[in-house]
Scaffold this active site. Structure first.
Site, short mmCIF file in Angstrom:
data_model
loop_
_atom_site.label_atom_id
_atom_site.label_comp_id
_atom_site.label_asym_id
_atom_site.label_seq_id
_atom_site.Cartn_x
_atom_site.Cartn_y
_atom_site.Cartn_z
N SER A 32 -10.66 -1.04 -10.14
CA SER A 32 -11.09 0.21 -10.80
C SER A 32 -12.00 -0.06 -12.00
O SER A 32 -12.97 0.67 -12.23
CB SER A 32 -9.88 1.02 -11.26
OG SER A 32 -9.07 1.29 -10.16
N THR A 72 -1.47 -0.54 -6.43
CA THR A 72 -1.42 0.73 -7.19
C THR A 72 0.02 1.21 -7.31
O THR A 72 0.90 0.76 -6.58
CB THR A 72 -2.25 1.81 -6.47
OG1 THR A 72 -1.81 1.88 -5.12
CG2 THR A 72 -3.74 1.49 -6.50
N THR A 128 -0.69 -6.58 -9.25
CA THR A 128 -0.01 -5.71 -8.31
C THR A 128 -1.00 -4.78 -7.62
O THR A 128 -2.15 -4.67 -8.03
CB THR A 128 1.01 -4.80 -9.02
OG1 THR A 128 0.28 -3.86 -9.85
CG2 THR A 128 2.01 -5.54 -9.83
N SER A 158 0.84 -1.20 0.00
CA SER A 158 0.00 0.00 0.00
C SER A 158 0.88 1.25 0.00
O SER A 158 1.84 1.32 0.76
CB SER A 158 -0.90 0.02 1.24
OG SER A 158 -1.49 1.30 1.35
C1 FMN Z 1 -9.58 3.37 -3.54
C2 FMN Z 1 -8.67 2.17 -3.53
C3 FMN Z 1 -8.44 1.49 -2.33
C4 FMN Z 1 -7.59 0.37 -2.30
N1 FMN Z 1 -7.37 -0.26 -1.11
C5 FMN Z 1 -6.57 -1.36 -1.06
C6 FMN Z 1 -6.36 -2.06 0.16
O1 FMN Z 1 -6.87 -1.71 1.22
N2 FMN Z 1 -5.55 -3.16 0.13
C7 FMN Z 1 -4.96 -3.60 -1.02
O2 FMN Z 1 -4.23 -4.59 -1.00
N3 FMN Z 1 -5.14 -2.95 -2.20
C8 FMN Z 1 -5.94 -1.86 -2.25
N4 FMN Z 1 -6.14 -1.20 -3.44
C9 FMN Z 1 -5.47 -1.69 -4.66
C10 FMN Z 1 -6.39 -2.55 -5.52
O3 FMN Z 1 -6.81 -3.70 -4.82
C11 FMN Z 1 -5.68 -2.98 -6.82
O4 FMN Z 1 -4.57 -3.78 -6.50
C12 FMN Z 1 -5.20 -1.77 -7.64
O5 FMN Z 1 -6.15 -0.72 -7.62
C13 FMN Z 1 -4.90 -2.15 -9.09
O6 FMN Z 1 -6.05 -2.73 -9.69
P1 FMN Z 1 -7.10 -1.88 -10.60
O7 FMN Z 1 -6.31 -1.18 -11.66
O8 FMN Z 1 -8.06 -2.91 -11.11
O9 FMN Z 1 -7.75 -0.89 -9.67
C14 FMN Z 1 -6.98 -0.07 -3.49
C15 FMN Z 1 -7.23 0.61 -4.71
C16 FMN Z 1 -8.05 1.72 -4.74
C17 FMN Z 1 -8.29 2.43 -6.05
#
Ligand code: FMN
Length: 184
Positions: A166, A94, A92, A22
């Site tokens: 997302s 973010t 992965t 994170s």
């Molecule tokens: C608002 C938000 C909150 C997130 N909170 C967490 C979290 O608490 N724990 C975690 O492992 N990843 C968290 N993520 C990461 C997502 O699980 C994911 O790995 C990342 O957004 C990439 O995937 P995507 O492009 O489909 O969003 C968060 C992402 C966003 C956008």
């Protein structure tokens, strides 16, 4: 903290993610390297064995990594996850790299960037990781899946399963159908 959370979540979960990637917790991502990583994951695997015996069920433990890793760091992580016998790896989280946003007015914001702008970085880490893991444990691909073809690309690069975050917000549940169709 990780041991406390594992113990509390264990009886309720189908699988548990160890999040060391994170961007919102200071120094958290430093856990992705060498001695710290193996100490953390070994302690969690030992606890998992105790909890499996106590609850009579085995809950798999996956570790989730950042897209902002170089090849040497990926090598290191692959070595550790294989040696401690993690059940899976999630690639992965973010990215803290905002360069893909160019001069966008929000490019200076703190925190992690998700969705389309993280896709290529995420895929690069997935590809390198899959080469090093060599099928020893499953990789869950996540980061920038905005359509079915993106999900299929993760599988092609070596993921055993995918997660969407997302994309689900922007595309809605239709995205899941599209991913399933593309994976067929
Ligand atoms: C608002 C938000 C909150 C997130 N909170 C967490 C979290 O608490 N724990 C975690 O492992 N990843 C968290 N993520 C990461 C997502 O699980 C994911 O790995 C990342 O957004 C990439 O995937 P995507 O492009 O489909 O969003 C968060 C992402 C966003 C956008």
């Amino acid at each position: 903290d990780y041991l406390i959370c594992l113990e509390k979540a264990y009886p309720h979960a189908s699988y548990i993610t160890v999040n060391i990637s994170s961007p919102n917790t200071k120094n958290l991502r430093a856990l992705q390297g060498g001695d710290e990583l193996s100490a953390l994951l070994e302690a969690l695997k030992n606890k998992q064995a105790q909890l499996a015996a106590a609850h009579g069920k085995y809950v798999p433990l996956a570790v989730k990594i950042a897209p902002d890793l170089d090849e040497a760091q990926i090598d290191d992580i692959a070595h550790v996850v294989k040696s401690v016998e993690m059940d899976g790896i999630i690639a992965t989280n973010t990215t803290v790299d905002k360069s893909s946003l160019g001069s966008h007015p929000l490019a200076g914001e703190q925190g992690g960037l998700s969705g389309l702008p993280v896709r290529e970085k995420s895929n690069q880490v997935l590809k390198l990781l899959a080469e090093r893991i060599d099928g020893k444990l499953p990789i869950i691909g996540v980061g920038g899946i905005m359509n079915g073809a993106d999900a299929a690309e993760k599988i092609r690069l070596g993921a055993s399963a995918v997660q969407v975050y997302s994309g689900l917000i922007y595309r809605g549940p239709e995205l899941i159908k599209e991913c399933l169709a593309a994976l067929k």
